[in-house]
Design a protein around this motif. Structure first.
Motif, PDB file in Angstrom:
ATOM      1  N   VAL A   1      -9.915  -0.597  -8.127  1.00  0.00           N
ATOM      2  CA  VAL A   1      -9.783  -1.369  -6.884  1.00  0.00           C
ATOM      3  C   VAL A   1     -10.458  -2.983  -6.699  1.00  0.00           C
ATOM      4  CG1 VAL A   1      -9.059   0.713  -5.425  1.00  0.00           C
ATOM      5  CG2 VAL A   1     -11.455  -0.233  -5.367  1.00  0.00           C
ATOM      6  N   ASP A   2     -10.202  -3.741  -5.910  1.00  0.00           N
ATOM      7  CA  ASP A   2     -10.667  -4.912  -5.813  1.00  0.00           C
ATOM      8  C   ASP A   2     -12.262  -4.897  -5.452  1.00  0.00           C
ATOM      9  OD1 ASP A   2      -8.286  -7.030  -6.670  1.00  0.00           O
ATOM     10  OD2 ASP A   2      -7.644  -5.446  -5.194  1.00  0.00           O
TER      11      ASP A   2
ATOM     12  N   TYR B   1      -7.564  -7.986   2.874  1.00  0.00           N
ATOM     13  CA  TYR B   1      -7.811  -6.565   2.151  1.00  0.00           C
ATOM     14  C   TYR B   1      -6.946  -5.627   2.812  1.00  0.00           C
ATOM     15  CZ  TYR B   1     -11.494  -8.710  -1.061  1.00  0.00           C
ATOM     16  OH  TYR B   1     -12.002  -9.575  -1.943  1.00  0.00           O
TER      17      TYR B   1
ATOM     18  N   ASP C   1       1.535  -7.241  -7.842  1.00  0.00           N
ATOM     19  CA  ASP C   1       0.576  -8.306  -7.467  1.00  0.00           C
ATOM     20  C   ASP C   1       0.465  -8.490  -6.136  1.00  0.00           C
ATOM     21  OD1 ASP C   1       0.202  -8.205 -10.265  1.00  0.00           O
ATOM     22  OD2 ASP C   1       1.705  -9.754 -10.609  1.00  0.00           O
TER      23      ASP C   1
ATOM     24  N   LYS D   1      -4.866  -6.837  -2.175  1.00  0.00           N
ATOM     25  CA  LYS D   1      -6.079  -6.661  -2.711  1.00  0.00           C
ATOM     26  C   LYS D   1      -6.739  -5.588  -1.888  1.00  0.00           C
ATOM     27  CE  LYS D   1      -7.311 -10.681  -0.753  1.00  0.00           C
ATOM     28  NZ  LYS D   1      -8.124 -11.882  -0.457  1.00  0.00           N
ATOM     29  N   TYR D   2      -6.998  -4.651  -2.621  1.00  0.00           N
ATOM     30  CA  TYR D   2      -7.498  -3.301  -1.915  1.00  0.00           C
ATOM     31  C   TYR D   2      -9.082  -3.049  -2.155  1.00  0.00           C
ATOM     32  CZ  TYR D   2      -2.861  -1.700  -2.820  1.00  0.00           C
ATOM     33  OH  TYR D   2      -1.431  -1.413  -2.655  1.00  0.00           O
ATOM     34  N   VAL D   3      -9.471  -2.488  -0.906  1.00  0.00           N
ATOM     35  CA  VAL D   3     -10.945  -2.297  -0.899  1.00  0.00           C
ATOM     36  C   VAL D   3     -11.058  -0.797  -0.475  1.00  0.00           C
ATOM     37  CG1 VAL D   3     -10.834  -2.912   1.837  1.00  0.00           C
ATOM     38  CG2 VAL D   3     -13.048  -2.824   0.559  1.00  0.00           C
TER      39      VAL D   3
ATOM     40  N   TYR E   1      -9.490 -11.395   5.853  1.00  0.00           N
ATOM     41  CA  TYR E   1      -9.435 -11.642   4.248  1.00  0.00           C
ATOM     42  C   TYR E   1      -8.223 -11.071   3.449  1.00  0.00           C
ATOM     43  CZ  TYR E   1     -13.999 -13.759   5.282  1.00  0.00           C
ATOM     44  OH  TYR E   1     -14.890 -14.763   6.109  1.00  0.00           O
TER      45      TYR E   1
ATOM     46  N   ARG F   1       0.885  -1.144  -0.067  1.00  0.00           N
ATOM     47  CA  ARG F   1      -0.106   0.037   0.038  1.00  0.00           C
ATOM     48  C   ARG F   1       0.912   1.318  -0.003  1.00  0.00           C
ATOM     49  NH1 ARG F   1      -2.970   3.549   3.506  1.00  0.00           N
ATOM     50  NH2 ARG F   1      -1.591   3.038   5.098  1.00  0.00           N
TER      51      ARG F   1
END
Length: 335
Positions: free
Chosen positions: A332-333, A302, A275, A278-280, A300, A49
């Motif tokens: 974003v994911d 994120y 890679d 996982k972005y929220v 999870y 991040r």
């Protein structure tokens, strides 16, 4: 403690991605030691991040549209190019272990021997877009930058100080832009450069992007649960430094404000994303995401991504509604 290098730091060098020798137009972005051997000291997902946020800042500086906000980019880099780490005193408290391992015949140690920089610099060619700036790389062979490094001081003096003849004004008479130096990257290097800029060069305006600081102890994974709970109850070390450790009127600003200053807040900024992260992002549109967000992060894997203003809707019934989108207008994911 003895210094691992002579006072002149003769092995340090600076290069530019191009051949320009012109001075800064007023704005400077210094990217401090964002290099693989520093990045890997910080554990994911926070590492991903922070590096992605620094990429946003660098890309924004590169894509500035107007000459009044044209930004000079300087990269700092720690590199040892002599075999066996001969530039390091074996008694050095932070780097001496590299020299001692090399002296013991350990040939697998190659820390800080590469000049690779994941974020640049770009090479400016005649075919590049008009107004694009060369990027400067300043190498050193000490743990922290210091004022006795002649190459570093020449670059900082040329690009980060108010030119003579402006009578102390903090605005460029030719471009109208405000003289400012913005720092991102590895916290010890950012702090050392703040001291040099403020105490030695008297730079008029120093900014630190609070979301773009890397530090080893900013960890949120790979620790026992009780240590994570204790860490969550304490104020992050970086925030303590930003609140209480700044000595020369440095301004702590958000990345959103920086994007607005560089006139790129509403441009989509394309980056090469790492890679694995996982972005929220909660853009405040309602629904249940705000309720599930803590569990997505905790259970999870994120990572929460920042938001920025998108547009404002004028309501006929009174009161305007502000809509937000992921920072950099990136995908974003989960949003």
């Amino acid at each position: 403690l003895s210094s691992p290098m002579p006072a002149t730091n003769a092995n340090a060098s600076s290069t530019t991605a191009g051949s320009s020798t012109s001075s800064s137009n007023g704005r400077v972005l210094i990217v401090c030691d964002v290099q693989p051997d520093v990045i890997r000291k910080i554990s994911p997902p926070e590492r991903n991040r922070r590096v992605d946020l620094i990429k946003i800042a660098v890309q924004a500086a590169r894509t500035t549209r107007t000459t009044s906000t044209c930004t000079t980019i300087i990269h700092t880099l720690m590199q040892f190019d002599e075999p066996g780490y001969r530039q390091i005193d074996p008694r050095h408290p932070r780097l001496g272990v590299l020299r001692r391992l090399a002296d013991a015949g350990n040939t697998s140690v190659n820390w800080f021997t590469s000049d690779e920089l994941p974020l640049g610099p770009i090479v400016v060619t005649p075919e590049s877009k008009k107004g694009e700036q060369e990027e400067i790389v300043v190498k050193r062979s000490t743990f922290l930058p210091h004022a006795s490094d002649g190459e570093l001081m020449e670059v900082l003096s040329r690009h980060c100080c108010i030119p003579s003849g402006t009578d102390g004004a903090t605005t460029s008479p030719s471009t109208g832009s405000t003289y400012s130096v913005t720092l991102v990257g590895y916290q010890p290097t950012v702090q050392a450069l703040c001291h040099i800029l403020g105490d030695v060069l008297a730079a008029p305006s120093i900014q630190i992007l609070k979301e773009c600081i890397l530090w080893e102890d900013e960890r949120d994974s790979g620790q026992p649960q009780h240590q994570l709970m204790q860490q969550q109850q304490q104020q992050p070390r970086t925030q303590v430094w930003l609140d209480h450790g700044l000595l020369f009127n440095e301004q702590v600003v958000s990345l959103v404000d920086f994007l607005a200053e560089t006139d790129t807040l509403h441009e989509q900024i394309d980056c090469l994303w790492e890679d694995g992260a996982k972005y929220v992002c909660d853009t405040g549109r309602g629904g249940h995401l705000c309720l599930f967000l803590p569990y997505l992060i905790r259970d999870y894997g994120y990572v929460e991504w920042m938001t920025q203003p998108w547009y404002e809707e004028n309501s006929l019934t009174g009161g305007n509604k502000q809509y937000r989108c992921p920072l950099g207008r990136r995908i974003v994911d989960l949003c």
